[in-house]
Design a protein around this motif. Structure first.
Motif, short mmCIF file in Angstrom:
data_model
loop_
_atom_site.label_atom_id
_atom_site.label_comp_id
_atom_site.label_asym_id
_atom_site.label_seq_id
_atom_site.Cartn_x
_atom_site.Cartn_y
_atom_site.Cartn_z
N ASN A 1 13.97 7.18 -8.59
CA ASN A 1 13.77 6.62 -7.25
C ASN A 1 15.06 6.72 -6.43
OD1 ASN A 1 12.13 4.95 -5.30
ND2 ASN A 1 13.86 3.59 -5.61
N SER B 1 14.54 8.79 -3.06
CA SER B 1 14.21 7.90 -1.95
C SER B 1 15.04 8.13 -0.68
CB SER B 1 14.30 6.44 -2.38
OG SER B 1 15.61 6.11 -2.79
N MET C 1 13.08 10.87 0.93
CA MET C 1 11.67 10.52 1.09
C MET C 1 11.45 9.38 2.07
SD MET C 1 9.96 12.70 -0.51
CE MET C 1 8.37 11.91 -0.38
N SER C 2 12.44 8.51 2.23
CA SER C 2 12.29 7.42 3.18
C SER C 2 12.38 7.92 4.62
CB SER C 2 13.34 6.34 2.93
OG SER C 2 14.65 6.87 3.09
N GLU C 3 13.07 9.04 4.83
CA GLU C 3 13.21 9.62 6.16
C GLU C 3 12.14 10.68 6.44
OE1 GLU C 3 15.29 8.66 8.45
OE2 GLU C 3 16.27 7.19 7.16
N PRO D 1 8.83 10.92 5.92
CA PRO D 1 7.57 10.59 6.59
C PRO D 1 7.67 10.50 8.11
CG PRO D 1 7.84 9.24 4.64
CD PRO D 1 9.15 9.94 4.87
N LYS E 1 3.83 7.30 -4.00
CA LYS E 1 3.90 6.14 -3.13
C LYS E 1 4.30 6.55 -1.71
CE LYS E 1 7.55 3.60 -2.97
NZ LYS E 1 8.67 2.68 -3.29
N TYR E 2 5.30 7.39 -1.61
CA TYR E 2 5.77 7.83 -0.30
C TYR E 2 4.77 8.77 0.37
CZ TYR E 2 10.44 5.95 -1.24
OH TYR E 2 11.50 5.13 -1.50
N LEU E 3 4.37 9.82 -0.35
CA LEU E 3 3.53 10.83 0.26
C LEU E 3 2.13 10.32 0.56
CD1 LEU E 3 4.43 14.17 -1.57
CD2 LEU E 3 5.23 13.31 0.62
N SER F 1 1.06 7.28 1.14
CA SER F 1 1.03 6.33 2.24
C SER F 1 1.14 7.05 3.58
CB SER F 1 2.14 5.29 2.11
OG SER F 1 3.42 5.90 2.21
N LYS F 2 1.97 8.10 3.62
CA LYS F 2 2.12 8.83 4.88
C LYS F 2 0.90 9.68 5.17
CE LYS F 2 4.46 8.31 7.33
NZ LYS F 2 4.37 7.53 8.60
#
Length: 202
Positions: A60, A64, A67-69, A71, A127-129, A131-132
């Motif tokens: 993570n 992260s 990945m946090s940026e 989306p 989780k990231y992908l 949700s986006k």
């Protein structure tokens, strides 16, 4: 804790993340060895568990930051074409330069897109992908339904959103230079617009 101890601690953590990035890029999440990561970083496994709770926690920390940026960049890119097709506003995406913020992220985390692509089903990545994808699909569905004056089952919207996210990651992981990334993003944008237009005509 002294300033030197804090500096050493920060350097140790950064060294572990750098070593883990290389290990995950080469072997994937399942194949990556924590012992090898520690060896490359020049620390013990005890040091690793001082900073990270588990292999997933370390993973993570590797993915992260990008990945946090990612989306937000993806959503901005898709929103532009949604506005063109559904609202008749502006010009279609014709990427001559990378989207805002993307060049800096790729320069800072060059291996992370490859890690994300090869670990698409990892819970952290999902989780990231996912949700986006849900957000983009909802935005597409809302625009299309409003334009057509009727609701649909959301299949086309979900399909387009998934294609966008997967294509975006694939391009970032596979292309070596900014010109190629820009060209392929423009080509993907054209496919997305074609899908949107087809949905509106059905």
């Amino acid at each position: 804790m002294s300033r030197k101890a804090q500096t050493d601690s920060g350097e140790t953590k950064r060294g572990l993340i750098a070593s883990a990035t290389e290990e995950f890029a080469e072997y994937g999440y399942e194949g990556a060895s924590l012992r090898q990561i520690c060896s490359k970083a020049g620390v013990t496994t005890g040091a690793l568990y001082f900073f990270f709770d588990s292999k997933e926690d370390l993973f993570n920390s590797v993915v992260s930051p990008l990945m946090s940026e990612f989306p937000t960049i993806l959503a901005t890119w898709i929103e532009r074409d949604l506005a063109v097709i559904c609202d008749g506003a502006g010009e279609p995406t014709n990427v001559e330069e990378l989207p805002d913020g993307l060049a800096e992220l790729l320069q800072q985390y060059p291996l992370v897109p490859k890690i994300v692509l090869s670990n698409r089903d990892n819970p952290v990545v999902k989780k990231y992908l996912d949700s986006k994808v849900d957000e983009i699909a909802s935005s597409i569905e809302s625009r299309v339904s409003k334009k057509k004056g009727q609701d649909s089952d959301g299949f086309s919207s979900r399909l387009l959103a998934t294609m966008c996210a997967d294509a975006f990651i694939d391009i970032l992981a596979s292309d070596d230079d900014a010109c190629a990334i820009s060209r392929h993003l423009t080509e993907t944008s054209a496919f997305v617009r074609g899908g949107l237009e087809a949905s509106l005509k059905r």
